[in-house]
Every structure is written in structure tokens, then in C-alpha cells.
Design an enzyme around this catalytic site. Structure first.
Site, PDB file in Angstrom:
ATOM      1  CD  GLU A 168      -2.974  -0.529   2.333  1.00  0.00           C
ATOM      2  OE1 GLU A 168      -2.975   0.423   3.115  1.00  0.00           O
ATOM      3  OE2 GLU A 168      -4.044  -1.211   2.277  1.00  0.00           O
ATOM      4  CG  ASP A 192      -3.170   9.222   7.733  1.00  0.00           C
ATOM      5  OD1 ASP A 192      -2.960   8.000   8.052  1.00  0.00           O
ATOM      6  OD2 ASP A 192      -3.636   9.563   6.771  1.00  0.00           O
ATOM      7  CE1 TYR A 206      -7.400  -1.022   6.722  1.00  0.00           C
ATOM      8  CE2 TYR A 206      -5.877  -0.809   4.888  1.00  0.00           C
ATOM      9  CZ  TYR A 206      -6.107  -0.701   6.237  1.00  0.00           C
ATOM     10  OH  TYR A 206      -5.142  -0.241   7.002  1.00  0.00           O
TER      11      TYR A 206
END
Ligand code: PLP
Lengths: 267, 397
Positions: free
Chosen positions: A50, A61, A175
Site C-alpha cells: 500500500e 491519520d 479493508y
């Protein structure tokens, strides 16, 4: 569906292990280093990689990946630069590449043009951190035409109807975000993860890669027991930050990644 | 015509929900809770009572006689949101959302703030309802709005400085979103403007629509007719959406939103999204964004912390494209001049955000006939800016 992604999961399953999926931010510590790091991760046993596209405002994040994006942007990384890295990787490697990106850089590049250029560069999948199913129709159509997988996220907060809705648009795998929160290394793996992963696999009919917070070989091994793929991001990115742009960077990352890759074998 | 946004949260091509999957179910829950609350008479009555007995509504409409004379043209009316409890329109939305948070069973609220007014308003409402409160604020904004930082602390809120990026409102929103993703089970995010993912732009507009509803009645009564022009400053766009909403159906009323022109026209020197930006996606919504050609969000500059933001509410983007509202820019210096002018002529020290709207009025008032009405949303008072203006002008306090 992307052939390279499909093969990678099939090969891992056959060897009785979960696919090992390392994440790094493209361009960190600089764009030239990324190609070497990708090759090192492949040698270490990555089944799929990735590549994060750095963005100025990475709301999904934690601090580790935020700093990585800042370094990458300061080093001049752009989305076309990231495609160039993938193009160069493809001269010598069949390692599947999934781009992990916020929507705005792709929007600014132009979605249709991006799909064509990404496919030509050898990108296999694209995961948007901030494009839920409701907004994913456009990217799905653009990618379908060029054979790129749209990788959709499923979270612990996703309701059953939401998980089911991913089925129509999701590529080879989904995911699963193992934790409500942002990216970043964690002490513990959440309780109840195994049951959630099984439920997602059943509802989507897709392979399930698990990520967010997985940082040690022990954690990788636990998750590999029930997931089809294990993503390790911030732990690797954190090491890259510690070592910095030095000669031993590639060797150190390769050694760390190997310890993670070996842990994907199911006991 | 069907009311906007549509059920996916779109105002034409703008809006939507561009957030991490983790936030999608919570946004659906928030939308349901808000839809049920706005139809619930008890909720409406409780909110109206609080607006009247706690926030000080309705706020008056003041005729600015000396300012009008000085400008030599139209009659200028000021909608006095500066007289709201805590000193700006932000309280209308904060009380509404905190009431909703309590109804949803949330025990903690978080907020971002630029000028500090939304942070103070949220801290105030949280104290009123007994909710825990944390406010994120860029460290540059903490410096220039230090008074409001201390006010939030007095109100029992925890203030967290954000030292990333441009250290302003954009970075505070990033950090608030990260907090929300992590603590979504217990926490409601009180977004302070008509920004972010659906339902925020619509919900915040509705909580602020009281401004326009009151002003329409007041201006008709005091001026005898509709105004020719309505002006408001546009940061995220909540005070503007609040006052414009009531006037949008009256095609003869000209609407103007004023953005921060900062210190120049180069990228990074201003926050004028409609003259320097392009459609993009930031903080969960598709709208005009100041960005470079690679889709990285640009830095901004404005003397006013509340306007210093690279994106704008999606409904404004639609109003811009369909030309229902005109958007103009006013520089730091022009805003500072208007700040002094209003203080000296009307005895009202406006917020630096509001001073942008006033500066535009000083430029155009002469073009209107003597009997024409101009309505300005006086979104907040300038106490918070007194220190910073003194510093900029070299005055030691
Ligand atoms: C007094 C005042 N006016 C205007 C604004 C800008 O926000 P909005 O455009 O959402 O009204 C602020 C924001 O902090 C403010 O404090």
C-alpha cells in the site's frame, strides 16, 4: 478484478498464511528512496504494497503518518510523482500496488485521467480514506473501465446495511479498520475482532484485510489467524522516520518487514 | 423547486459526505436525530425558550444614522448579533447542537474554533447542559485571540492547541475530526459553521436561520420595505447563510458575501475562495477550495481568524455558481479602517470578521439612493480583537 491482487491472495492462502501488506507513504523521506523501499519490502515477503499519497490535511491519520506526509510533501512529492514510482517499480516487479489516498489530489488530477494514467503505470487498486460507498460510484466506474480495483473500507461502526452496500462496488478485497480511530501503532489488538472479520467476509463475499494499529509480529500473527491479509503501516513508517535518509534505511526496513512477513504464517 | 440539500446532502454539485467510513454511521444517526428533533414541538419550544431567555433573542436591528450620513447614500441597518450572549451569532448554533447532543445521550462535545467565538459559545452551552467539552484551536489563533482562550477555560472547557500546518482553523478542524473518529460513541462534534459532511451544512444553516427570520420582520417594520442589499462576511459562511436564507426568495434583494482578501492576491496571502479557489474536497464536503495544482490545500492569511480558512460552505458554492449571491473580497487594511469607523461613528466595536462586511458597505453605499436600505449582519463584537488591533497598530497596552 485485478489479476495481480487476486494471485497475491491466492498464493498466500495456499501457503497457509495471511497476505502481508505493508504500508509506506510515497515520497518519505524522499521520492527516490521510495522505489528502494518497495523493492526491500518485496524481498522481505510483501504480497501486496500500500503506497500512501501524501496530503496536506490527512484527517484519518495519526501523528506518525501525518509527519510522513509532511516530509513527503516537503520533498516535493506529487500524485504524478507517485505514479512515476509505480511505473519504475513495474520494470522489474509484479508486486501488486494499492494507492492509499485522500480524494482531493485525485479530484484535482481529474478522476478519469487519473484512472487511465494509474492503470498505465501499473497500479492495481485504489483506496480512498474519505470516499464512502455513497460517493464511490464515480471512482468505481472510472476504475472499472481500466481494470483497477476500488478498495473499500469497512469500520467497526459500519452497520449491516452499510457493509452489504460495499458488495456492489468493492474490488478483490475489503479493508477492515480494526479500530475506531485514526492510523497509528497500538498496544493491543481489539477484542471481538475475529467475529467482526468473519461477519464482514460473509456479508461482502470478499477477502478481508485488517489494518489500523497492527504493529508487532505478535499482533500480526494473531490477526493472521482469521484475516486474509494483514496491513502494517505506522509501525514501518515510524521506523523510517527514526532512521531517516541514511544508507542503512533500506536494510533496516527489510529486516523489520521480514519479521512481520514471517508472522503471517498460521499456526 | 425542492428544498436543498437533497437527501444525499448535495446543493447542486456541492456538499455530500466525504469522510472516513468510521464516521458514516454516526453521521446517519446525527441526521436522524436532527430530523426528528426539528419536527418535535417540545424540542423547538425548548430551543426557542433558551434563545429568548438565555441568548438574548431577538437581537435588535439598529439604524446606523451617523454611518449612513457619513457614507452619503443609503440607510444602513445593523442586525445586532454582537448583542447575543457570548458576543456573536455562534451561540445560536452551539445551543442548538448541544441541546441535540443531550437528546442523543452524548456526554461529551468537541469543537474547533478560529476566532474563539465558536469555542466560547460551545463551552458556554456545554456548561449550561453539563456536558464535558474540549475545543481545538490553532496555536496562531490562540496567540491572536488569547482573551477567548482564557474565556473557554473559565467556562470549564479544555483547550487543545494545534501546532500543525498553518496553525489556524483548518488544522483545528483536522484535529477535531480525528478526535471524533476516535471517540464517536460518547462524543458529539459541534461544528461551528455551514461546513463539513452532511447534515452539518443544512443543520447549522437551520440553527442560524433565526437571524434572517428576525431581520426580515424588523427591516420591514423599521425601514418600511425590503432592503436593496444584504451584506455579511463569509468565513465558513454560517452568519451569512443565517441572514441570507430569509431573503433568497426575494429576487429584488441583492445579496453579497464578503471574503477575506488578506494582504494580496497570491495563493497563501488571502482566504478569497471564490476568486482564487477551485472545486475540491476538504473536511467532508465538495466545495470551492484554495489549493495548488496538485490538490494540496493552500495556506491562507487574514487579519481575522474567523475568516482565515481555505474552504467555504457548499451552499455558498451553489449560490456563487447560480449567481444568487455575489462574493467580493476586502483586504486586511480595509477591514481595519471599517473597524475604527464603526467604533467612532456608532459606538460599536465590531469583530474583525464583521469589519470585512462593513468595509464593503463603505465602498458601495454611495451607489444607492438615499431611501434605499442596506442590511448588514453585525455578526459579532470586537472585544476579542482589541489586543490584536493594538499590536498591529503599534500601541502598547
Ligand atoms: C464574529 C464572527 N463573524 C463571522 C465569523 C465567520 O464564521 P461564519 O462565516 O461561519 O459566520 C466568525 C467566526 O469565528 C465570527 O466570530
Amino acid at each position: 478484478m485485478s489479476r495481480r491482487i487476486e494471485l497475491a491472495f491466492a498464493r498466500a492462502a495456499k501457503a497457509k498464511r495471511a497476505a502481508f501488506i505493508p504500508y509506506i507513504t510515497a515520497g518519505d523521506p524522499n521520492p527516490t528512496a521510495t522505489l528502494g523501499l518497495c523493492r526491500a519490502l518485496e524481498r522481505a515477503g510483501a504480497d501486496l504494497i500500500e503506497l500512501g499519497v501524501p496530503f496536506s490535511d490527512p484527517i484519518a491519520d495519526g501523528p506518525t503518518n501525518q509527519r510522513a506526509a509532511e516530509r513527503a510533501l516537503a520533498a516535493g512529492t506529487t500524485l504524478s510523482g507517485v505514479l512515476q514510482i509505480v511505473r519504475e517499480l513495474r520494470y522489474t516487479s509484479e508486486l501488486p500496488v494499492v494507492l492509499f489516498t485522500y480524494f482531493n489530489p485525485v479530484h484535482a488530477y481529474g478522476l478519469a485521467r487519473f484512472a487511465v494514467d494509474a492503470a498505465a503505470a501499473g497500479v492495481d487498486g485504489v483506496l480512498f480514506t474519505d470516499v464512502p460507498v455513497e460517493e464511490a460510484r464515480g471512482p468505481y466506474e472510472a476504475f472499472r473501465r481500466v481494470g483497477i480495483d476500488l478498495v473499500l473500507l469497512v469500520a467497526p461502526t459500519s452497520t449491516r446495511p452499510r457493509v452489504k452496500a460495499t458488495k456492489k462496488l468493492a474490488g478483490g478485497f475489503v479493508y477492515f479498520v480494526s479500530r475506531t480511530g485514526v492510523t497509528g501503532a497500538r498496544e493491543r489488538v481489539e477484542e471481538g475482532l475475529e467475529a467482526q472479520v468473519r461477519a464482514v467476509r460473509k456479508l461482502t463475499g470478499r477477502r478481508v484485510a485488517v489494518g489500523f494499529g497492527i504493529s508487532t509480529p505478535e499482533q500480526v500473527n494473531r490477526v493472521a489467524g482469521f484475516a486474509d491479509g494483514v496491513v502494517v503501516g505506522s509501525a514501518i513508517v515510524g521506523r523510517i522516520a527514526e532512521i531517516g535518509d541514511r544508507v542503512n534505511l533500506v536494510g533496516e526496513i527489510e529486516a523489520f518487514a521480514r519479521s512481520l512477513a514471517m508472522a503471517t504464517r498460521r499456526r | 423547486m425542492k428544498p436543498l440539500p437533497d437527501d444525499r446532502g448535495y446543493f447542486g454539485p456541492y456538499g455530500g459526505r466525504f469522510v472516513p467510513e468510521t464516521l458514516m454511521a454516526p453521521l446517519e444517526e446525527l441526521e436522524r436525530a436532527w430530523q426528528s428533533a426539528r419536527r418535535d414541538r417540545t424540542f423547538r419550544r425548548e430551543l426557542d425558550t433558551l434563545l429568548a431567555t438565555y441568548c438574548g433573542r431577538p437581537t435588535p436591528l439598529s439604524f446606523a444614522a451617523r454611518l449612513s450620513d457619513n457614507l452619503g447614500g443609503a440607510r444602513v441597518f445593523l442586525k445586532r448579533e454582537d448583542l447575543c450572549h457570548t458576543g456573536a451569532h455562534k451561540i445560536n448554533n452551539a445551543v442548538g447542537q448541544c441541546l441535540l447532543a443531550r437528546r442523543m445521550g452524548k456526554v461529551r462535545v468537541i469543537a474547533e474554533t478560529g476566532a474563539g467565538q465558536h469555542g466560547v459559545a460551545t463551552a458556554t452551552a456545554a456548561a449550561l447542559f453539563g456536558l464535558r467539552c474540549r475545543v481545538y484551536m490553532g496555536t496562531e489563533d490562540e496567540r491572536r485571540q488569547a482573551l477567548n482562550v482564557y474565556r473557554m477555560k473559565l467556562l470549564g472547557a479544555e483547550v487543545v492547541g494545534v501546532d500543525a500546518g498553518t496553525k489556524t482553523l483548518k488544522d483545528a478542524i483536522n484535529e477535531a475530526l480525528r478526535d471524533w473518529v476516535t471517540n464517536v460513541a460518547t462524543t458529539h462534534y459541534v461544528l461551528g459553521s455551514v461546513l463539513g459532511p452532511h447534515p452539518y451544512p443544512a443543520m447549522v444553516r437551520d440553527f442560524q436561520s433565526v437571524i434572517g427570520a428576525e431581520a426580515l420582520l424588523q427591516v420591514r417594520r423599521q425601514h418600511g420595505s425590503l432592503p436593496r442589499l444584504v451584506v455579511a462576511c463569509v468565513g465558513g459562511g454560517s452568519n451569512a447563510a443565517g441572514i441570507f436564507g430569509a431573503f433568497v426568495p426575494y429576487k429584488q434583494v441583492e445579496l453579497v458575501g464578503v471574503e477575506a482578501g488578506g494582504r494580496g492576491t497570491g495563493l497563501g496571502d488571502h482566504a478569497a475562495r471564490f476568486s482564487g479557489g477551485a472545486p475540491g474536497v476538504l473536511h467532508g464536503t465538495r466545495t470551492y477550495v484554495l489549493q495548488d495544482q496538485n490538490g494540496q490545500v493552500a495556506g491562507t492569511h487574514s487579519v481575522s481568524a474567523g475568516l482565515d480558512y481555505p474552504a467555504v460552505g457548499p451552499e455558498h458554492a451553489l449560490w456563487h455558481d447560480n449567481r444568487r449571491v455575489g462574493y467580493v473580497r476586502v483586504s486586511d487594511d480595509e477591514a481595519l479602517d471599517a473597524f475604527h469607523l464603526l467604533a467612532e461613528l456608532e459606538g460599536i466595536v465590531p469583530a474583525l470578521e464583521t469589519a470585512h462586511a462593513l468595509a464593503f458597505v463603505t465602498h458601495v453605499a454611495r451607489r444607492y439612493a438615499k431611501g434605499d436600505g442596506i442590511l448588514v449582519n453585525l455578526s459579532g463584537r470586537g472585544d476579542k480583537d482589541v489586543n490584536e488591533v493594538a499590536r498591529l497598530e503599534g500601541v502598547r497596552l
